[in-house]
Write a protein that holds these residues in place. Structure first.
Motif, short mmCIF file in Angstrom:
data_model
loop_
_atom_site.label_atom_id
_atom_site.label_comp_id
_atom_site.label_asym_id
_atom_site.label_seq_id
_atom_site.Cartn_x
_atom_site.Cartn_y
_atom_site.Cartn_z
N LEU A 444 -4.73 -21.61 -25.32
CA LEU A 444 -5.15 -21.07 -24.02
C LEU A 444 -5.31 -22.17 -22.98
N VAL A 445 -5.77 -23.33 -23.39
CA VAL A 445 -5.88 -24.45 -22.45
C VAL A 445 -4.49 -24.82 -21.92
N ASP A 446 -3.51 -24.89 -22.82
CA ASP A 446 -2.14 -25.20 -22.37
C ASP A 446 -1.63 -24.13 -21.41
N ALA A 447 -1.89 -22.85 -21.74
CA ALA A 447 -1.43 -21.76 -20.87
C ALA A 447 -2.17 -21.79 -19.53
N MET A 448 -3.43 -22.19 -19.57
CA MET A 448 -4.22 -22.25 -18.33
C MET A 448 -3.64 -23.27 -17.36
N MET A 449 -2.95 -24.28 -17.87
CA MET A 449 -2.40 -25.32 -17.02
C MET A 449 -0.97 -25.01 -16.57
N GLU A 450 -0.45 -23.83 -16.94
CA GLU A 450 0.88 -23.44 -16.48
C GLU A 450 0.87 -23.22 -14.96
N GLU A 451 1.98 -23.50 -14.32
CA GLU A 451 2.07 -23.29 -12.88
C GLU A 451 2.09 -21.81 -12.52
N ASP A 452 2.66 -21.00 -13.40
CA ASP A 452 2.76 -19.56 -13.15
C ASP A 452 1.40 -18.90 -13.37
N PRO A 484 -6.29 -35.68 -16.73
CA PRO A 484 -7.43 -35.43 -15.82
C PRO A 484 -7.45 -34.03 -15.22
N GLU A 485 -6.28 -33.51 -14.84
CA GLU A 485 -6.26 -32.17 -14.24
C GLU A 485 -6.76 -31.12 -15.21
N ALA A 486 -6.32 -31.19 -16.47
CA ALA A 486 -6.78 -30.25 -17.48
C ALA A 486 -8.26 -30.46 -17.79
N GLN A 487 -8.70 -31.74 -17.80
CA GLN A 487 -10.11 -32.02 -18.06
C GLN A 487 -11.00 -31.33 -17.02
N SER A 488 -10.58 -31.41 -15.76
CA SER A 488 -11.36 -30.75 -14.69
C SER A 488 -11.41 -29.24 -14.92
N ALA A 489 -10.27 -28.65 -15.28
CA ALA A 489 -10.24 -27.21 -15.51
C ALA A 489 -11.12 -26.81 -16.69
N GLN A 508 -21.68 -37.95 -19.56
CA GLN A 508 -20.79 -39.07 -19.87
C GLN A 508 -19.67 -39.15 -18.84
N ALA A 509 -19.12 -37.98 -18.47
CA ALA A 509 -18.01 -37.96 -17.52
C ALA A 509 -18.44 -38.44 -16.15
N VAL A 510 -19.63 -38.08 -15.71
CA VAL A 510 -20.05 -38.51 -14.37
C VAL A 510 -20.32 -40.00 -14.33
N ASN A 511 -20.57 -40.60 -15.47
CA ASN A 511 -20.84 -42.03 -15.50
C ASN A 511 -19.61 -42.87 -15.81
N GLU A 512 -18.63 -42.28 -16.50
CA GLU A 512 -17.51 -43.07 -16.97
C GLU A 512 -16.20 -42.72 -16.29
N GLU A 513 -16.04 -41.48 -15.87
CA GLU A 513 -14.77 -41.08 -15.27
C GLU A 513 -14.77 -41.36 -13.77
N SER A 514 -13.71 -40.97 -13.11
CA SER A 514 -13.61 -41.16 -11.66
C SER A 514 -12.78 -40.05 -11.05
N GLY A 515 -12.83 -39.98 -9.76
CA GLY A 515 -11.99 -39.04 -9.04
C GLY A 515 -12.31 -37.59 -9.32
N ALA A 516 -11.26 -36.76 -9.51
CA ALA A 516 -11.41 -35.32 -9.65
C ALA A 516 -12.21 -34.95 -10.88
N VAL A 517 -12.04 -35.70 -11.99
CA VAL A 517 -12.78 -35.39 -13.21
C VAL A 517 -14.27 -35.57 -12.98
N GLN A 518 -14.62 -36.66 -12.33
CA GLN A 518 -16.03 -36.92 -12.04
C GLN A 518 -16.61 -35.82 -11.14
N ALA A 519 -15.86 -35.43 -10.12
CA ALA A 519 -16.32 -34.38 -9.21
C ALA A 519 -16.49 -33.06 -9.96
#
Length: 856
Positions: A444-452, A484-489, A508-519
């Protein structure tokens, strides 16, 4: 309003005729008035009552059913909750309305049964029912006293042959004899059977009496009457359920009257049994084709009777015969329902066969049973059919299997994911929300990242809905396996699932990641963080260097603090946070947080910041104070505006002050007006004045109206001032009309849902007049009839004049338009506006939902 008028209104509003118990009329008379047939019904599954019944059981039954006789309503009506509620509402409404408006002329005079009978014998529909209510009470009193019951029944039965008894009273007597009649009353009622005018009443009175004489009389009467009367007697005989009823009904199949034939066919179906089935089969081959549908439905009733009597084999056999493709769909569907009721899980093979039939209405019906019939074995059998079906049916079956919620279907549904049809794939992904577990998370995670979105949206929803306990853990494990895009989703899904177990990984993500994942991690933290997590969230916020991420962190803090009840400890914590803030930028974001929370206990701190030495901190404090969510700092905001020397700060402060003035409060209109006048003294800016006018228009005050009219002298805001003045002026309108004056104010009350109407046809000379309470410059009037579009004025003439002056000539004339009639004219000054109807319409009256004056 008399009783007849009350009935007319009840009937028009409810779409029903009144229960005969309330009117004194037998249901047959009501049905006749409707142009219907109260005897030859095509309702099925009505069990015939067993006879004889005891007086006690009969009384209980009648007390439970005081609306319409079950044989007349049909079993479908008995089973329909909405129908029962509607009938009950009519009865209750009738009792209330009649109690309120129908004045019982003889209420104080009736003390004996003889008095009640003398008065009731003259009853006609629309008269007071007090006398009959007295008799009805006496009937209920004697229900359990055989001697008194028989005596009262004899008294009432004797009145049936009395020339002074009205038809309405005879109908009432028959109703009472249904309750208390017995052997001794038969002779008084039997002569009425052969009179078409009273036959329905007579059979109704006799129907409940357990005597073979009545059966003989009814059978003997059938050849002597015709049409609905004869059919009604057949219906009564079926209801009585005599031992030889089936044989006699079979003989009636040779009758030449179609209504009698129909009643006999329906009766055989209700009686059921092998002889009835045989008679109906023979009738199918001999009777006219137009009666075939009635015969099929009667056979369906026969099958129901087999099922009720404990003969599932006979019921199943007949049901299956009635499912042949060339029979009417409603018969086949009824038979299918019967088979499923009788056989339960054993009906699965039949349902499987129907699924593969390709008959869409048939398949649609079967899918309803797929959701409920049987257990895991049935689920597996249904799921195994997926590969044999067309894509559209596959989609529907997958949805039905998901609704079953049986995990047995999971693997079978998953197999359909390989279908080339995109909608089938979508259905599978949607079904996993109900059937899936942690094993399907990666899929389902893979399908969630489909463009369609056809695939991504249902996958996201399913990940959010899955109830399996291991799903949260599986989602957490997938975070590190994706980009990162899937991590955010995934973090957004965890937040939607309210997965508090994800908090450590999010921190952990807010302290170690950056950009969209952190947000995304901050956003999820805002939804999930508990009170004990706020300090850690705050520390992470302080560590942010990116402005965008820090703003997201600030929003997360705000969301988390909103879940913390307001208390001294919360105030102390927030105050300490400000003192420890490492930078002016951080302090500004905290002040924004305080503003969003609207916690008045933080106002002292915010006020100190408006005098801070640092200009950036000071501006942040001013912004927080001006945008405060409550009106508490209103005085401080005005003081800020008066002390400011910068135009931008003055406008900002005054804008905040006006907004606070408009917040709901118990403040008197005079106080709000004074505040708005203070604003005008401080600023002449057009934008500020427009905001003042918007606030003025909400005040019901002559002083506010005068201020708005004075501002009309400014050309740059003249239009807004005129609109505000007109809106205030509406509060002081006096509206009158030539007809229906009591509702004239509805035409100018600011609501499109209320209205004024003439109540009859449109006639020349009808008028509506608005006194605006003071002279005004106007240039038109709008008559809004958009909710009753055809009720526009067929012609109009508009007059504008001074109070106490002559109307003069019409300032505008013309024809109205359906929906909205906008009448414009040269600007003129006046206090009174009168619209006069000059057209004619016999079909509809003149209605105004809202009349709006157009200011100059």
């Amino acid at each position: 309003m008399n009783t007849t008028q009350i009935w007319k209104r009840l009937l028009a509003s409810a779409g029903q005729y009144p229960p005969y118990e309330m009117t004194g009329l037998h249901v047959s008379e009501i049905e006749a008035a409707k142009g219907g047939d109260c005897t030859a019904h095509t309702k099925r599954r009505l069990p015939a009552p067993s006879f004889p019944r005891t007086w006690e059981s009969r009384t209980r039954q009648v007390l439970l059913d005081t609306t319409l006789d079950p044989r007349v309503r049909g079993d479908d009506a008995l089973r329909s909750r909405s129908c029962r509620k509607r009938l009950q509402a009519i009865v209750i409404g009738t009792v209330i309305v009649c109690g309120l408006f129908a004045v019982p002329a003889h209420a104080q005079e009736i003390t004996t049964l003889a008095q009640a009978i003398n008065l009731a014998q003259e009853y006609t529909l629309g008269d007071s029912g007090t006398a009959m209510e007295f008799i009805r009470t006496e009937v209920f009193k004697v229900q359990l006293n055989p001697e008194a019951r028989n005596e009262l029944a004899n008294t009432l039965a004797a009145l049936l042959d009395d020339a002074s008894s009205t038809d309405a009273f005879k109908a009432f007597v028959c109703k009472q004899l249904y309750l208390i009649g017995g052997e001794d009353q038969i002779d008084a009622v039997l002569p009425m059977l052969l009179n078409p005018k009273y036959a329905h009443l007579a059979r109704y009175a006799l129907e409940n009496i357990p005597s073979p004489r009545i059966d003989d009389a009814l059978w003997a009467a059938i050849p002597k009457v015709d049409g609905k009367v004869a059919a009604g007697m057949v219906s009564s005989l079926v209801a009585r359920g005599g031992a030889d009823a089936t044989a006699r009904l079979t003989q009636l199949l040779l009758h030449g009257d179609e209504e009698v034939l129909t009643a006999a066919i329906i009766g055989l179906g209700r009686l059921g049994g092998a002889p009835a089935e045989l008679a109906l089969r023979q009738a199918h081959d001999t009777l006219p084709e137009e009666l075939r549908t009635v015969i099929f439905e009667a056979l369906l009733s026969c099958a129901d009777a087999y099922a009720r009597s404990g003969n599932p084999v006979g019921a199943t056999r007949l049901y299956q015969e009635l499912m042949l493709p060339d029979l009417p769909l409603f018969v086949r569907l009824g038979a299918l329902h019967g088979v499923v009721d009788v056989q339960g899980e054993q009906s699965v093979p039949l349902l499987l066969e129907a699924l593969n039939s390709g008959d869409i209405p048939w398949v649609t019906a079967v899918l309803g049973y797929v959701r409920t019939v049987g257990g895991p074995a049935a689920t597996e059998a249904f799921g195994a059919q997926l590969s044999n079906l067309t894509p559209d049916v596959q989609v529907a079956l997958i949805q039905a299997l998901a609704d079953r919620g049986d995990p047995t279907a999971l693997n079978l549904v998953m197999a359909a994911l390989g279908s080339p049809d995109l909608l089938v794939q979508q259905a599978v992904l949607s079904a996993l929300g109900a059937l899936g577990n942690e094993i399907q998370v990666n899929l389902l995670v893979d399908a969630m990242m489909e463009e369609d979105k056809v695939l991504s949206d249902p996958s996201r929803v399913s990940l959010t809905r899955m109830a399996d306990a291991g799903v949260d853990g599986a989602l957490l494990r997938t975070i590190d396996e994706n980009d990162p895009e899937a991590q955010s989703a995934i973090m957004e899904v965890l937040a939607a699932r309210r997965a508090t177990s994800a908090l450590p990984r999010l921190l952990q993500a807010v302290n170690e990641e950056s950009g969209a994942v952190q947000a995304s991690a901050f956003k999820a933290m805002g939804r999930l963080a508990r009170v004990e997590d706020i300090p850690v969230l705050y520390d992470a916020y302080l560590a942010m260097s990116s402005e965008d991420t820090r703003k997201e962190a600030a929003r997360a803090l705000t969301a988390a603090y909103r879940r913390v009840p307001q208390s001294p400890s919360r105030t102390e914590m927030l105050t300490a946070m400000y003192a420890e803030a490492p930078s002016v930028v951080c302090k500004g974001e905290l002040l924004n947080l305080y503003r969003e929370l609207g916690d008045d206990t933080l106002l002292p701190l915010v006020l100190t910041t408006t005098h801070a030495s640092d200009s950036l901190e000071q501006q942040s404090g001013v912004d927080a104070l001006v945008g405060w969510k409550t009106a508490t700092p209103m005085t401080d905001v005005m003081a800020l505006a008066k002390a400011a020397r910068d135009d931008g700060r003055i406008k900002s402060a005054l804008g905040g002050y006006i907004r606070m003035l408009r917040l709901p409060s118990e403040r008197p209109a005079e106080s709000s007006l004074a505040g708005l006048e203070d604003v005008l003294l401080l600023s002449n800016d057009a934008g500020i004045v427009r905001r003042v006018l918007a606030a003025l228009s909400e005040l019901e005050s002559i002083a506010a109206l005068e201020l708005a009219e004075n501002l009309m002298g400014r050309t740059d805001i003249r239009k807004e001032a005129a609109i505000a003045a007109e809106k205030i002026r509406q509060n002081f309108y006096t509206v009158t009309a030539s007809v229906n004056g009591e509702s004239a104010r509805n035409a100018a009350d600011g609501s499109i849902y209320s209205f004024w109407e003439t109540g009859g046809s449109q006639e020349p000379g009808q008028w509506l007049e608005i006194d605006m309470s003071r002279p005004a410059r106007i240039k038109g009037i709008v008559l809004d009839t958009s909710r009753t579009k055809n009720s526009y004025p067929r012609g109009y003439a508009v007059y504008v004049y001074e109070k106490g002056g002559a109307m003069g000539e019409a300032i505008a004339t013309g024809e109205g338009k359906a929906g909205v009639t906008k009448i414009e004219f040269e600007a003129t000054t006046g206090q009174i506006v009168r619209v006069v109807q000059t057209g004619t319409s016999r079909e509809t009256g003149w209605v105004i939902h809202e009349a709006r004056i157009i200011p100059e």
